[in-house]
Design a protein around this motif. Sequence first.
Motif, PDB file in Angstrom:
ATOM      1  N   ARG A   5       0.813  -1.223   0.000  1.00 44.90           N
ATOM      2  CA  ARG A   5       0.000   0.000   0.000  1.00 44.90           C
ATOM      3  C   ARG A   5       0.839   1.263   0.000  1.00 44.90           C
ATOM      4  O   ARG A   5       0.505   2.251   0.624  1.00 44.90           O
ATOM      5  CB  ARG A   5      -0.982  -0.012   1.161  1.00 44.90           C
ATOM      6  N   TRP A   6       1.975   1.218  -0.710  1.00 46.86           N
ATOM      7  CA  TRP A   6       2.793   2.408  -0.881  1.00 46.86           C
ATOM      8  C   TRP A   6       2.165   3.249  -1.978  1.00 46.86           C
ATOM      9  O   TRP A   6       1.477   2.741  -2.863  1.00 46.86           O
ATOM     10  CB  TRP A   6       4.214   2.051  -1.277  1.00 46.86           C
ATOM     11  N   ASP A   7       2.400   4.537  -1.945  1.00 44.03           N
ATOM     12  CA  ASP A   7       1.823   5.439  -2.934  1.00 44.03           C
ATOM     13  C   ASP A   7       2.949   6.189  -3.641  1.00 44.03           C
ATOM     14  O   ASP A   7       3.671   6.961  -3.008  1.00 44.03           O
ATOM     15  CB  ASP A   7       0.876   6.415  -2.231  1.00 44.03           C
ATOM     16  N   LEU A   8       3.087   5.958  -4.926  1.00 40.12           N
ATOM     17  CA  LEU A   8       4.116   6.622  -5.730  1.00 40.12           C
ATOM     18  C   LEU A   8       3.433   7.654  -6.616  1.00 40.12           C
ATOM     19  O   LEU A   8       2.473   7.337  -7.320  1.00 40.12           O
ATOM     20  CB  LEU A   8       4.864   5.613  -6.600  1.00 40.12           C
ATOM     21  N   LYS A   9       3.906   8.886  -6.541  1.00 41.88           N
ATOM     22  CA  LYS A   9       3.352   9.952  -7.360  1.00 41.88           C
ATOM     23  C   LYS A   9       4.481  10.640  -8.114  1.00 41.88           C
ATOM     24  O   LYS A   9       5.554  10.884  -7.563  1.00 41.88           O
ATOM     25  CB  LYS A   9       2.634  10.982  -6.501  1.00 41.88           C
ATOM     26  N   ALA A  10       4.219  10.943  -9.357  1.00 50.08           N
ATOM     27  CA  ALA A  10       5.155  11.706 -10.182  1.00 50.08           C
ATOM     28  C   ALA A  10       4.349  12.769 -10.903  1.00 50.08           C
ATOM     29  O   ALA A  10       3.306  12.477 -11.485  1.00 50.08           O
ATOM     30  CB  ALA A  10       5.869  10.799 -11.168  1.00 50.08           C
ATOM     31  N   GLU A  11       4.818  13.998 -10.826  1.00 47.57           N
ATOM     32  CA  GLU A  11       4.095  15.073 -11.502  1.00 47.57           C
ATOM     33  C   GLU A  11       5.065  16.129 -12.024  1.00 47.57           C
ATOM     34  O   GLU A  11       6.115  16.366 -11.434  1.00 47.57           O
ATOM     35  CB  GLU A  11       3.053  15.699 -10.578  1.00 47.57           C
ATOM     36  N   ASN A  12       4.684  16.712 -13.121  1.00 46.49           N
ATOM     37  CA  ASN A  12       5.469  17.804 -13.697  1.00 46.49           C
ATOM     38  C   ASN A  12       5.149  19.086 -12.941  1.00 46.49           C
ATOM     39  O   ASN A  12       3.992  19.364 -12.632  1.00 46.49           O
ATOM     40  CB  ASN A  12       5.137  17.981 -15.181  1.00 46.49           C
ATOM     41  N   THR A  13       6.202  19.820 -12.615  1.00 50.36           N
ATOM     42  CA  THR A  13       6.038  21.113 -11.966  1.00 50.36           C
ATOM     43  C   THR A  13       6.773  22.151 -12.794  1.00 50.36           C
ATOM     44  O   THR A  13       7.460  21.817 -13.765  1.00 50.36           O
ATOM     45  CB  THR A  13       6.619  21.089 -10.534  1.00 50.36           C
ATOM     46  N   ALA A  14       6.639  23.395 -12.409  1.00 49.97           N
ATOM     47  CA  ALA A  14       7.326  24.467 -13.122  1.00 49.97           C
ATOM     48  C   ALA A  14       8.843  24.308 -13.018  1.00 49.97           C
ATOM     49  O   ALA A  14       9.588  24.725 -13.911  1.00 49.97           O
ATOM     50  CB  ALA A  14       6.896  25.827 -12.565  1.00 49.97           C
ATOM     51  N   ASP A  15       9.313  23.664 -11.923  1.00 47.51           N
ATOM     52  CA  ASP A  15      10.753  23.492 -11.701  1.00 47.51           C
ATOM     53  C   ASP A  15      11.300  22.188 -12.265  1.00 47.51           C
ATOM     54  O   ASP A  15      12.499  21.952 -12.230  1.00 47.51           O
ATOM     55  CB  ASP A  15      11.065  23.555 -10.201  1.00 47.51           C
ATOM     56  N   GLY A  16      10.429  21.302 -12.721  1.00 47.65           N
ATOM     57  CA  GLY A  16      10.887  20.011 -13.240  1.00 47.65           C
ATOM     58  C   GLY A  16       9.927  18.911 -12.852  1.00 47.65           C
ATOM     59  O   GLY A  16       8.724  19.112 -12.790  1.00 47.65           O
ATOM     60  N   LEU A  17      10.462  17.750 -12.569  1.00 46.00           N
ATOM     61  CA  LEU A  17       9.663  16.589 -12.212  1.00 46.00           C
ATOM     62  C   LEU A  17       9.758  16.347 -10.709  1.00 46.00           C
ATOM     63  O   LEU A  17      10.852  16.312 -10.136  1.00 46.00           O
ATOM     64  CB  LEU A  17      10.182  15.345 -12.965  1.00 46.00           C
ATOM     65  N   ALA A  18       8.612  16.184 -10.064  1.00 49.17           N
ATOM     66  CA  ALA A  18       8.572  15.884  -8.632  1.00 49.17           C
ATOM     67  C   ALA A  18       8.093  14.453  -8.460  1.00 49.17           C
ATOM     68  O   ALA A  18       7.035  14.078  -8.963  1.00 49.17           O
ATOM     69  CB  ALA A  18       7.651  16.843  -7.907  1.00 49.17           C
ATOM     70  N   VAL A  19       8.877  13.656  -7.766  1.00 46.70           N
ATOM     71  CA  VAL A  19       8.525  12.259  -7.492  1.00 46.70           C
ATOM     72  C   VAL A  19       8.455  12.094  -5.986  1.00 46.70           C
ATOM     73  O   VAL A  19       9.362  12.494  -5.259  1.00 46.70           O
ATOM     74  CB  VAL A  19       9.578  11.291  -8.086  1.00 46.70           C
ATOM     75  N   SER A  20       7.362  11.496  -5.509  1.00 39.60           N
ATOM     76  CA  SER A  20       7.240  11.251  -4.071  1.00 39.60           C
ATOM     77  C   SER A  20       6.778   9.822  -3.835  1.00 39.60           C
ATOM     78  O   SER A  20       5.989   9.268  -4.603  1.00 39.60           O
ATOM     79  CB  SER A  20       6.263  12.237  -3.431  1.00 39.60           C
ATOM     80  N   LEU A  21       7.290   9.235  -2.787  1.00 38.20           N
ATOM     81  CA  LEU A  21       6.915   7.887  -2.377  1.00 38.20           C
ATOM     82  C   LEU A  21       6.420   7.978  -0.943  1.00 38.20           C
ATOM     83  O   LEU A  21       7.156   8.403  -0.050  1.00 38.20           O
ATOM     84  CB  LEU A  21       8.115   6.936  -2.470  1.00 38.20           C
ATOM     85  N   SER A  22       5.169   7.597  -0.740  1.00 41.74           N
ATOM     86  CA  SER A  22       4.577   7.640   0.591  1.00 41.74           C
ATOM     87  C   SER A  22       4.421   6.222   1.109  1.00 41.74           C
ATOM     88  O   SER A  22       3.756   5.398   0.483  1.00 41.74           O
ATOM     89  CB  SER A  22       3.216   8.338   0.522  1.00 41.74           C
ATOM     90  N   ILE A  23       5.064   5.962   2.257  1.00 42.51           N
ATOM     91  CA  ILE A  23       4.991   4.638   2.875  1.00 42.51           C
ATOM     92  C   ILE A  23       4.261   4.804   4.200  1.00 42.51           C
ATOM     93  O   ILE A  23       4.792   5.411   5.135  1.00 42.51           O
ATOM     94  CB  ILE A  23       6.391   4.045   3.101  1.00 42.51           C
ATOM     95  N   PRO A  24       3.021   4.308   4.282  1.00 41.45           N
ATOM     96  CA  PRO A  24       2.254   4.507   5.516  1.00 41.45           C
ATOM     97  C   PRO A  24       2.831   3.707   6.679  1.00 41.45           C
ATOM     98  O   PRO A  24       3.360   2.614   6.496  1.00 41.45           O
ATOM     99  CB  PRO A  24       0.858   3.998   5.158  1.00 41.45           C
TER     100      PRO A  24
END
Length: 78
Positions: A5-24
């Motif tokens: 149940r980890w949550d991986l998100k990747a999104e384009n931002t004005a500064d580049g690419l933001a990648v986050s991994l949320s481990i509950p």
Amino acid sequence: MELHRWDLKAENTADGLAVSLSIPKSARQKVDAVINSTIEMFLEFIAEVLDLNICSVMLCDELSGDLTIKSAKGLTTS
């Protein structure tokens, strides 16, 4: 990731690419975190109300009966 149940998100931002991994945290870890922060607040409150420089909060282990310091103020370790 899905199994745990980890949550991986990747999104384009004005500064580049933001990648986050949320481990509950597990439910037990959440409970322990709340208890620890509550004990810290309790210790600070008691020390202030009683005007103490040295103070500790000890909890009893249900199985062994041993007391363990869970929070302390003004104690030195040796």
